[in-house]
Design a protein around this motif. Structure first.
Motif, PDB file in Angstrom:
ATOM      1  N   SER A 170      -6.452   3.190   0.275  1.00 39.39           N
ATOM      2  CA  SER A 170      -7.127   2.031   0.855  1.00 39.39           C
ATOM      3  C   SER A 170      -8.592   1.975   0.413  1.00 39.39           C
ATOM      4  O   SER A 170      -9.114   0.909   0.076  1.00 39.39           O
ATOM      5  CB  SER A 170      -7.026   2.079   2.372  1.00 39.39           C
ATOM      6  OG  SER A 170      -7.574   0.922   2.932  1.00 39.39           O
ATOM      7  N   ARG A 209      -5.867  -8.496  -2.002  1.00 37.04           N
ATOM      8  CA  ARG A 209      -4.805  -8.186  -1.033  1.00 37.04           C
ATOM      9  C   ARG A 209      -4.306  -9.516  -0.501  1.00 37.04           C
ATOM     10  O   ARG A 209      -5.087 -10.334  -0.031  1.00 37.04           O
ATOM     11  CB  ARG A 209      -5.346  -7.318   0.089  1.00 37.04           C
ATOM     12  CG  ARG A 209      -5.744  -5.937  -0.374  1.00 37.04           C
ATOM     13  CD  ARG A 209      -6.361  -5.154   0.769  1.00 37.04           C
ATOM     14  NE  ARG A 209      -6.615  -3.786   0.403  1.00 37.04           N
ATOM     15  CZ  ARG A 209      -7.762  -3.155   0.612  1.00 37.04           C
ATOM     16  NH1 ARG A 209      -8.762  -3.788   1.190  1.00 37.04           N
ATOM     17  NH2 ARG A 209      -7.914  -1.904   0.273  1.00 37.04           N
ATOM     18  N   LEU A 234       0.822  -1.200   0.000  1.00 32.23           N
ATOM     19  CA  LEU A 234       0.000   0.000   0.000  1.00 32.23           C
ATOM     20  C   LEU A 234       0.865   1.262   0.000  1.00 32.23           C
ATOM     21  O   LEU A 234       0.522   2.249  -0.640  1.00 32.23           O
ATOM     22  CB  LEU A 234      -0.966  -0.003   1.190  1.00 32.23           C
ATOM     23  CG  LEU A 234      -2.050   1.068   1.176  1.00 32.23           C
ATOM     24  CD1 LEU A 234      -2.951   0.927  -0.050  1.00 32.23           C
ATOM     25  CD2 LEU A 234      -2.878   1.023   2.437  1.00 32.23           C
TER      26      LEU A 234
END
Length: 146
Positions: free
Chosen positions: A54, A68, A39
């Protein structure tokens, strides 16, 4: 430039009943080039805050375009990567955009198509010379002619 944007949007809207936003599309393109990034790296590439990145990822994951997964390097970290569905979306988008461009180009008279081809060749050379991340070196602006 506005006409190209209209063609691009038509291509995007035709690919999926739930097209992604421009920001979400940027995420998909970034992941396509650097699949499996964390991220933090995605935030740097987007120039966005972690909370914004996010949220973008949350929406893309809900569409099934990204996933993810645990990092192979650091087990406390999660990496973001494209799914097969995300890759298929990008491939379909490219096909639709190409189709839209080809329809427009086919409608042009031959002389205009030749001029477009020459202009795009010059544009490509200029971009290659001025955009380092595309493999060219920055041009010396002091020697540029008027």
């Amino acid at each position: 430039m506005a006409l190209l944007e209209v063609l691009w949007e038509r291509g995007r809207d035709a690919v999926s009943p739930a097209p992604v936003s421009t920001s979400q599309l940027r995420v998909l393109h970034i992941l396509e080039r650097g699949d499996g990034i964390n991220l933090s790296a995605l935030c740097r590439a987007l120039g966005a805050a972690p909370s914004s990145a996010s949220r973008l990822c949350d929406r893309l994951q809900a569409l099934g375009f990204i996933e993810r997964v645990p990092s192979e390097v650091n087990r406390r970290e999660r990496c973001v990567r494209l799914t097969g569905e995300g890759s298929a979306y990008l491939a379909g988008l490219r096909v639709r955009r190409e189709e839209a461009l080809l329809v427009a180009i086919d409608a042009m008279p031959p002389a205009a198509r030749r001029a477009l081809s020459e202009g795009l060749s010059g544009f490509r050379q200029a971009v290659s010379a001025t955009v380092p991340e595309l493999g060219g070196a920055p041009a010396d602006r002091s020697t540029r002619s008027a």
